[in-house]
Structures are given as C-alpha cells and as structure tokens.
Write a protein that holds these residues in place. Sequence first.
Motif, PDB file in Angstrom:
ATOM      1  N   CYS A 247      44.681  56.891  35.776  1.00  0.00           N
ATOM      2  CA  CYS A 247      43.735  57.806  36.394  1.00  0.00           C
ATOM      3  C   CYS A 247      44.119  59.251  36.071  1.00  0.00           C
ATOM      4  O   CYS A 247      45.213  59.706  36.421  1.00  0.00           O
ATOM      5  N   LYS A 248      43.236  59.979  35.414  1.00  0.00           N
ATOM      6  CA  LYS A 248      43.515  61.364  35.032  1.00  0.00           C
ATOM      7  C   LYS A 248      43.461  62.320  36.221  1.00  0.00           C
ATOM      8  O   LYS A 248      44.025  63.409  36.167  1.00  0.00           O
ATOM      9  N   ASP A 249      42.786  61.929  37.287  1.00  0.00           N
ATOM     10  CA  ASP A 249      42.676  62.799  38.454  1.00  0.00           C
ATOM     11  C   ASP A 249      43.883  62.689  39.380  1.00  0.00           C
ATOM     12  O   ASP A 249      44.357  63.699  39.905  1.00  0.00           O
ATOM     13  N   THR A 250      44.388  61.481  39.595  1.00  0.00           N
ATOM     14  CA  THR A 250      45.500  61.265  40.522  1.00  0.00           C
ATOM     15  C   THR A 250      46.785  60.832  39.828  1.00  0.00           C
ATOM     16  O   THR A 250      47.834  60.798  40.480  1.00  0.00           O
ATOM     17  N   ARG A 251      46.712  60.482  38.540  1.00  0.00           N
ATOM     18  CA  ARG A 251      47.854  59.988  37.757  1.00  0.00           C
ATOM     19  C   ARG A 251      48.432  58.696  38.344  1.00  0.00           C
ATOM     20  O   ARG A 251      49.610  58.390  38.154  1.00  0.00           O
ATOM     21  N   ARG A 252      47.606  57.942  39.039  1.00  0.00           N
ATOM     22  CA  ARG A 252      48.050  56.644  39.534  1.00  0.00           C
ATOM     23  C   ARG A 252      47.732  55.559  38.513  1.00  0.00           C
ATOM     24  O   ARG A 252      46.799  55.680  37.720  1.00  0.00           O
ATOM     25  N   SER A 253      48.501  54.503  38.562  1.00  0.00           N
ATOM     26  CA  SER A 253      48.351  53.407  37.611  1.00  0.00           C
ATOM     27  C   SER A 253      47.319  52.396  38.117  1.00  0.00           C
ATOM     28  O   SER A 253      46.979  52.364  39.307  1.00  0.00           O
ATOM     29  N   VAL A 254      46.851  51.570  37.207  1.00  0.00           N
ATOM     30  CA  VAL A 254      45.876  50.524  37.520  1.00  0.00           C
ATOM     31  C   VAL A 254      46.551  49.173  37.357  1.00  0.00           C
ATOM     32  O   VAL A 254      47.119  48.870  36.305  1.00  0.00           O
ATOM     33  N   SER A 255      46.512  48.376  38.420  1.00  0.00           N
ATOM     34  CA  SER A 255      47.067  47.023  38.395  1.00  0.00           C
ATOM     35  C   SER A 255      45.955  46.013  38.157  1.00  0.00           C
ATOM     36  O   SER A 255      44.816  46.215  38.589  1.00  0.00           O
ATOM     37  N   GLY A 256      46.300  44.938  37.489  1.00  0.00           N
ATOM     38  CA  GLY A 256      45.340  43.870  37.265  1.00  0.00           C
ATOM     39  C   GLY A 256      46.040  42.543  37.132  1.00  0.00           C
ATOM     40  O   GLY A 256      47.174  42.470  36.654  1.00  0.00           O
ATOM     41  N   TYR A 257      45.393  41.501  37.605  1.00  0.00           N
ATOM     42  CA  TYR A 257      45.958  40.157  37.444  1.00  0.00           C
ATOM     43  C   TYR A 257      44.834  39.140  37.349  1.00  0.00           C
ATOM     44  O   TYR A 257      43.688  39.405  37.749  1.00  0.00           O
ATOM     45  N   CYS A 258      45.162  37.994  36.797  1.00  0.00           N
ATOM     46  CA  CYS A 258      44.261  36.850  36.790  1.00  0.00           C
ATOM     47  C   CYS A 258      45.097  35.596  36.973  1.00  0.00           C
ATOM     48  O   CYS A 258      46.216  35.501  36.466  1.00  0.00           O
ATOM     49  N   ILE A 259      44.565  34.653  37.734  1.00  0.00           N
ATOM     50  CA  ILE A 259      45.283  33.432  38.072  1.00  0.00           C
ATOM     51  C   ILE A 259      44.440  32.252  37.626  1.00  0.00           C
ATOM     52  O   ILE A 259      43.238  32.169  37.935  1.00  0.00           O
ATOM     53  N   MET A 260      45.059  31.333  36.916  1.00  0.00           N
ATOM     54  CA  MET A 260      44.382  30.155  36.376  1.00  0.00           C
ATOM     55  C   MET A 260      44.853  28.908  37.111  1.00  0.00           C
ATOM     56  O   MET A 260      46.033  28.767  37.432  1.00  0.00           O
ATOM     57  N   LEU A 261      43.927  28.022  37.380  1.00  0.00           N
ATOM     58  CA  LEU A 261      44.237  26.680  37.870  1.00  0.00           C
ATOM     59  C   LEU A 261      43.994  25.721  36.717  1.00  0.00           C
ATOM     60  O   LEU A 261      42.870  25.342  36.439  1.00  0.00           O
ATOM     61  N   GLY A 262      45.062  25.380  36.019  1.00  0.00           N
ATOM     62  CA  GLY A 262      44.902  24.653  34.772  1.00  0.00           C
ATOM     63  C   GLY A 262      44.299  25.576  33.737  1.00  0.00           C
ATOM     64  O   GLY A 262      44.868  26.601  33.369  1.00  0.00           O
ATOM     65  N   ASP A 263      43.100  25.228  33.252  1.00  0.00           N
ATOM     66  CA  ASP A 263      42.385  26.062  32.291  1.00  0.00           C
ATOM     67  C   ASP A 263      41.244  26.848  32.936  1.00  0.00           C
ATOM     68  O   ASP A 263      40.452  27.480  32.234  1.00  0.00           O
ATOM     69  N   SER A 264      41.147  26.816  34.254  1.00  0.00           N
ATOM     70  CA  SER A 264      40.031  27.442  34.964  1.00  0.00           C
ATOM     71  C   SER A 264      40.484  28.722  35.653  1.00  0.00           C
ATOM     72  O   SER A 264      41.509  28.726  36.341  1.00  0.00           O
ATOM     73  N   LEU A 265      39.713  29.773  35.483  1.00  0.00           N
ATOM     74  CA  LEU A 265      39.994  31.048  36.134  1.00  0.00           C
ATOM     75  C   LEU A 265      39.466  30.995  37.568  1.00  0.00           C
ATOM     76  O   LEU A 265      38.282  30.754  37.792  1.00  0.00           O
ATOM     77  N   ILE A 266      40.347  31.212  38.551  1.00  0.00           N
ATOM     78  CA  ILE A 266      39.936  31.104  39.953  1.00  0.00           C
ATOM     79  C   ILE A 266      40.142  32.395  40.735  1.00  0.00           C
ATOM     80  O   ILE A 266      39.579  32.559  41.815  1.00  0.00           O
ATOM     81  N   SER A 267      40.935  33.338  40.238  1.00  0.00           N
ATOM     82  CA  SER A 267      41.166  34.579  40.966  1.00  0.00           C
ATOM     83  C   SER A 267      41.501  35.693  39.982  1.00  0.00           C
ATOM     84  O   SER A 267      42.259  35.476  39.030  1.00  0.00           O
ATOM     85  N   TRP A 268      40.945  36.884  40.236  1.00  0.00           N
ATOM     86  CA  TRP A 268      41.239  38.040  39.387  1.00  0.00           C
ATOM     87  C   TRP A 268      40.997  39.307  40.206  1.00  0.00           C
ATOM     88  O   TRP A 268      40.255  39.310  41.190  1.00  0.00           O
ATOM     89  N   LYS A 269      41.624  40.386  39.763  1.00  0.00           N
ATOM     90  CA  LYS A 269      41.507  41.632  40.525  1.00  0.00           C
ATOM     91  C   LYS A 269      41.934  42.812  39.678  1.00  0.00           C
ATOM     92  O   LYS A 269      42.841  42.707  38.855  1.00  0.00           O
ATOM     93  N   THR A 270      41.263  43.938  39.907  1.00  0.00           N
ATOM     94  CA  THR A 270      41.643  45.228  39.344  1.00  0.00           C
ATOM     95  C   THR A 270      41.697  46.233  40.482  1.00  0.00           C
ATOM     96  O   THR A 270      40.744  46.336  41.262  1.00  0.00           O
ATOM     97  N   LYS A 271      42.800  46.953  40.594  1.00  0.00           N
ATOM     98  CA  LYS A 271      42.946  47.900  41.698  1.00  0.00           C
ATOM     99  C   LYS A 271      43.873  49.040  41.302  1.00  0.00           C
ATOM    100  O   LYS A 271      44.882  48.829  40.630  1.00  0.00           O
ATOM    101  N   LYS A 272      43.514  50.241  41.758  1.00  0.00           N
ATOM    102  CA  LYS A 272      44.385  51.390  41.539  1.00  0.00           C
ATOM    103  C   LYS A 272      45.551  51.330  42.522  1.00  0.00           C
ATOM    104  O   LYS A 272      45.372  51.025  43.706  1.00  0.00           O
TER     105      LYS A 272
END
Length: 397
Positions: free
Chosen positions: A239-264
């Motif tokens: 973030c150029k305004d606050t200089r905070r980082s962006v976190s992201g993750y994704c969680i798979m159950l086998g080959d299936s995507l079941i959870s994901w998120k993007t957050k500062k």
Amino acid sequence: MRLPPGYERKGETRVCKLQKSLYGLKQASRQWFLKLSSALKAAGYRQSNADCSLFVRSKCTSLTTILVYVDDVILAGNDLPFIEKTNEFLANKFKLKDLGKLKYFLGIEVAMSSQGISLSQRKYALDILEDTGFLGARLARFPMDQNLTLTQTDEELLEEPSAYRRLVGRLIYLAITRPDRVYSVHILSQFMDKPRLPHLDAAHQVLRYIKGSPGQGIMLHSTSSLQLKAYCDADWAKCKDTRRSVSGYCIMLGDSLISWKTKKQTTVARSTAEAEYRAMASTCCEITSLKYVLSDLCVDHSQPVILFCDNQAALHIASNPVFHERTKHIEIDCHLVREKIQEGVVQTAHVRTLQQLADLFTKALSTSQFESLLSKLSVINIHSNLRGSVKDCKNQG
C-alpha cells in the motif's frame, strides 16, 4: 411506538412488553434462529461449535447436515430416508417450501456431476454487466494491470461516488466463487470513501475481464483426498498510502479450493520476512477453524496440514522458538505458528515463487502466470466446457 390515549400520565415513563417477536425488530432474527435451532436439536441434530449455522447428525455410517442462512436451508447427507424424515419434521413445525435438488442458492449456481460440484455466479455476473452497460465492451484477459498503482490522491474525485460504491459492493459479493478477482476487488474497496477516476477505470477493467468468463467458478472434486494443504504469501509494503503489506492465503482440500483471503495487515512490517510471518499466522488461524469443521463432519484429519511459504527467513522464524533482534517486536499472537508446529497441527514447507498459489491473492500477475495459477486452483468455466463438448460432437457427426 406510542401508548394509546389515556394510558400516558404526566411524569411517568412506560414501556411495552412484547409477548411475541415482531418482524423488523433487532430481536426478530435472534428469536427466529433460536426457535429453528431448538427444533433441529429436538430432531437429533447437533450444532457445530465452529459454525453456528451448521447442524450435523451422525450415527454409524449415516451423516446428515443442515446449513442455515436466515430462512433458507440446505439439507444434505448420505442417508436419504432420514433426509426425508427430517424434511417431514420441518414441514410439521414450519411453513416449508421444498425446492428440490440444490441448483441455486443465494445467487450461487450449483451444478453436480460425477466429477464433483461446480459453484458459479453466472446469472449474477451477467446482471452486473447488463446494469453497467458492459455487455458490449471489449474483453480483458486479466482483472488488473500488473504495473498499476492506485493511491488516494490520484487525479480528481468522482462527481457521483455512489455508483462506484454500488459497483464495488456487487463485485465483492461476486468474489464468493471467483478467487481470481479477490485481489483486484480488495484494492478497489480501499477507495470507497473518496473514489477517483483511476479507481473507476480499474473497476471497469474488472468488468471487461468478467465479460470474458461470466460463468467461471470453483470446482469441488468428488474423488480428491480429504487432506488439507495451505499456501500463504505477503507483498511487502504494497500500500503506497500506509506502507502496509498485503497478506493472502488459499487452502485446498485435496484438489479443491475451499478457503481464500486477501487482507491488508494491521501494522507496518519492518521486513519481508515479518510480513510473510504474519501471513503464516493468519493462515494457521483459518486452518484451525477448518479442522474443527471437518471434525464436525466426521472427517478424520490426524495428519499435519502442510503450509507452503516461499520465504526461507519466515520459515526459520516459525521453526525457531528463540527470540532475537528480528522477532522480538512482533506481536505475541503471531507466534501461534510456532505453537501449531510444535503441536503437530501444521508442518511448514518451502515452495518456489513461481509455484506459489497464494501469489494470486497478493499482487497483480502477468497473463501467463495468472492463467497458470488459476488452472492449479481448479477454477473452471463449465459453460465453455459444455459448448466445447457440443461442438466436438457435431464435428464427429
């Protein structure tokens, strides 16, 4: 609400005691859920501690689940006679309308086959394109340009910011089944207060991308394993305004995507390793929650969840319980990563940057890498696949 004439006395303050919850009051939804959950518990269901809207009944090899959203209910399981019995029980207690096999729920289209379950929001996406006048717009291959940088001081303010806010709000709901758009919507939602012209142009880029694949969604495979694996990543000082980082993750159950998120992230990270370590902590919290849900669904997950990270320094911090100069300023709650590793819940592993699936949730990517990661996340467009199958049959005939 006012008392009828004659009941009011000078200097007195009276209130009305409700004998029954009235529609529209704050207490109405709570009272409704209390009545519904009491009825389901009387029918032999157990309320999940991980998700209060999930009710489970398991006995020997029989498993029946109920998922509640206000007054909409999904009933699923492997015991058809008990499902019918539950349906009759609910029909006697409430005014029930059985819509049959699950096909459409809260704007989400459900398609079932022998390969698994596909979730998409094609109708909702087409409605957005029609309302905004982008059905005839040119297509875009990716939702956000790789070198685009948006700030709160870009050019002039929009004359009608309500249109931008309404559009971004609809795009947020569309991201339920579209992980390919989570990062771009995350960026656009940061400027809801004072949107500017470049922000609106970036939102139009997302609309042009949606037009190319309105039926795209996630695929939940029926034959994949029931083992969790997770990918986490962070983009340092994004973030150029606050200089905070962006976190992201994704969680798979086998080959299936079941959870994901993007957050500062909530604080400014002093290094890339610290930003990555905070992303690992957020992923561990989600892993713990998902394991509780799997336990309620009678899924045995005794093996540790493999957590992939592409930063070696963050992996060393997670495995080293000794505090030193680089980690002593990090909040204590972030160190739950070490605790989960020592308990055997999580096992960390290094992954190459080009194979990091969570990159999709922390930064804008090139076209080739964007499409490559999407294919690995089981994001498909069943409508295009069906059209391709029909075309092949005609060619063979």
